[in-house]
Design an enzyme around this catalytic site. Structure first.
Site, PDB file in Angstrom:
ATOM      1  N   ARG A 229       7.242  38.414 -70.648  1.00  0.00           N
ATOM      2  CA  ARG A 229       7.716  37.361 -70.407  1.00  0.00           C
ATOM      3  C   ARG A 229       8.442  38.003 -69.067  1.00  0.00           C
ATOM      4  NH1 ARG A 229       4.924  35.624 -73.441  1.00  0.00           N
ATOM      5  NH2 ARG A 229       5.712  35.238 -75.805  1.00  0.00           N
ATOM      6  N   HIS A 277      -1.239  34.288 -67.741  1.00  0.00           N
ATOM      7  CA  HIS A 277      -0.343  34.062 -68.885  1.00  0.00           C
ATOM      8  C   HIS A 277      -1.921  33.750 -70.210  1.00  0.00           C
ATOM      9  CE1 HIS A 277       3.300  33.873 -71.644  1.00  0.00           C
ATOM     10  NE2 HIS A 277       2.457  34.669 -72.793  1.00  0.00           N
TER      11      HIS A 277
HETATM   12  C1  GLV Z   1       1.492  35.378 -76.323  1.00  0.00           C
HETATM   13  O1  GLV Z   1       2.521  35.635 -74.501  1.00  0.00           O
HETATM   14  C2  GLV Z   1       2.426  35.677 -77.206  1.00  0.00           C
HETATM   15  O2  GLV Z   1       3.259  35.820 -77.502  1.00  0.00           O
HETATM   16  O3  GLV Z   1       1.589  35.785 -78.597  1.00  0.00           O
END
Ligand code: GLV
Length: 314
Positions: A229, A277
């Site tokens: 994150r 992401h």
């Molecule tokens: C992706 O970032 C997840 O947490 O699955």
């Protein structure tokens, strides 16, 4: 075998509704599965399968029995104001998701270890720029966070011959990985990290953990890989340190604000690789079964597996 009925709502801006509906229907033929856009009466919903649902999504879901996070990290669910009290939250723990993540971490680590950005830049200049490869055991890779995903990544890196250090909140043991635990050992790990891989959950304890001071403890020229994150890291400090070369290069899949603003200086930095992401995603074919098992359990009045502890944050 119980065949749960009722209604499951699906909400994700990133995952395909029809693929998930079909995968779940194979296990739960009597369950109605609807996309969030089709819900007229929130009280008709019993189960929610959701990734970053919009604020207020859970309002009026008075008959909700289970929330399934469509992913590994639950930080975007825990702590919301619209969560109905007492409804359990579970998350997906899927070996295939862990494998996909380990693949990305391995790719990013090898990219830094084999100095691929240097060769890419030399190629653009039309230059045959020889640099003798380093052997992997001379490169220390530190993995922060040794949950299901972090532990598998650490094992893969170790298999490739890197010297692997692992750091976690509570003690862990992984063959061939030098494991450290507790905040008091973090600086020691950072000081040895030629490549730092961030795989921690985002909680109140870990938010901003990698601040300017801690990032400065990395050896000069270290590489940073963040697949967890963005808010774990002070992004402004990281950008400064990348600019100065103290952090030599970075592979970043996550950011404090997503999407990353088009004006952000990170986009234009030669020593930064940005991906939007996607290091690892939930995979319908491999995780539908555990989601279905949890719905069966809850419909029988049992507790679901892989339940999130909201006080711990993961
Ligand atoms: C992706 O970032 C997840 O947490 O699955």
């Amino acid at each position: 075998m119980t065949r749960p009925s009722g209604t499951l709502v699906f909400s994700s801006a990133f995952d395909a509704f029809d693929v998930w509906r079909d995968a779940l229907h194979a296990h739960l033929p009597d369950l109605a599965i609807v996309d969030a856009s089709e819900v007229a009466d929130p009280a008709s919903i019993h189960y929610a399968l959701a990734w970053k649902p919009p604020e207020g999504f859970f309002d009026k879901m008075v008959n909700l029995r289970l929330i399934i996070n469509l992913g590994a990290g639950v930080d975007s669910l825990v702590g919301r104001r619209d969560l109905p009290a007492g409804v359990p939250i579970t998350r997906i723990t899927d070996p295939q998701m862990a494998r996909m993540m380990a693949g990305y971490v391995l790719f990013a680590t090898l990219r830094h270890a084999r100095e691929i950005p240097f060769f890419e830049q030399a190629q653009r200049r039309g230059e045959w720029a020889y640099r003798h490869p380093r052997s992997p055991e001379t490169i220390r890779v530190a993995v922060l966070g040794l949950g299901e995903l972090g532990a598998l990544a650490a094992m893969e890196l170790q298999r490739q011959g890197f010297t692997v250090l692992g750091w976690s909140r509570s003690p862990r043991q992984i063959d061939g990985v030098q494991c450290f635990a507790g905040i008091e050992t973090l600086d020691t790990v950072l000081e040895q990290a030629d490549i730092l891989v961030v795989m921690l959950p985002l909680t109140t304890d870990t938010r901003g953990l990698l601040d300017r001071e801690r990032l400065s403890r990395l050896p000069q020229g270290a590489a940073l890989i963040n697949v967890a994150r963005g808010a774990l890291v002070d992004q402004a400090a990281m950008t400064d340190l990348l600019r100065e070369g103290h952090i030599g290069s970075a592979t970043l899949d996550v950011f404090a604000q997503e999407p990353l603003a088009s004006t952000d200086p990170l986009w234009a930095m030669e020593n930064v690789l940005i991906t939007p992401h996607l290091a690892s995603v939930a995979i319908p074919s491999s995780s539908a079964r555990q989601i279905a098992d949890n719905i069966v359990r809850v419909s029988r009045g049992e507790a679901p597996a892989n339940q999130v502890d909201p006080s711990r944050g993961y």
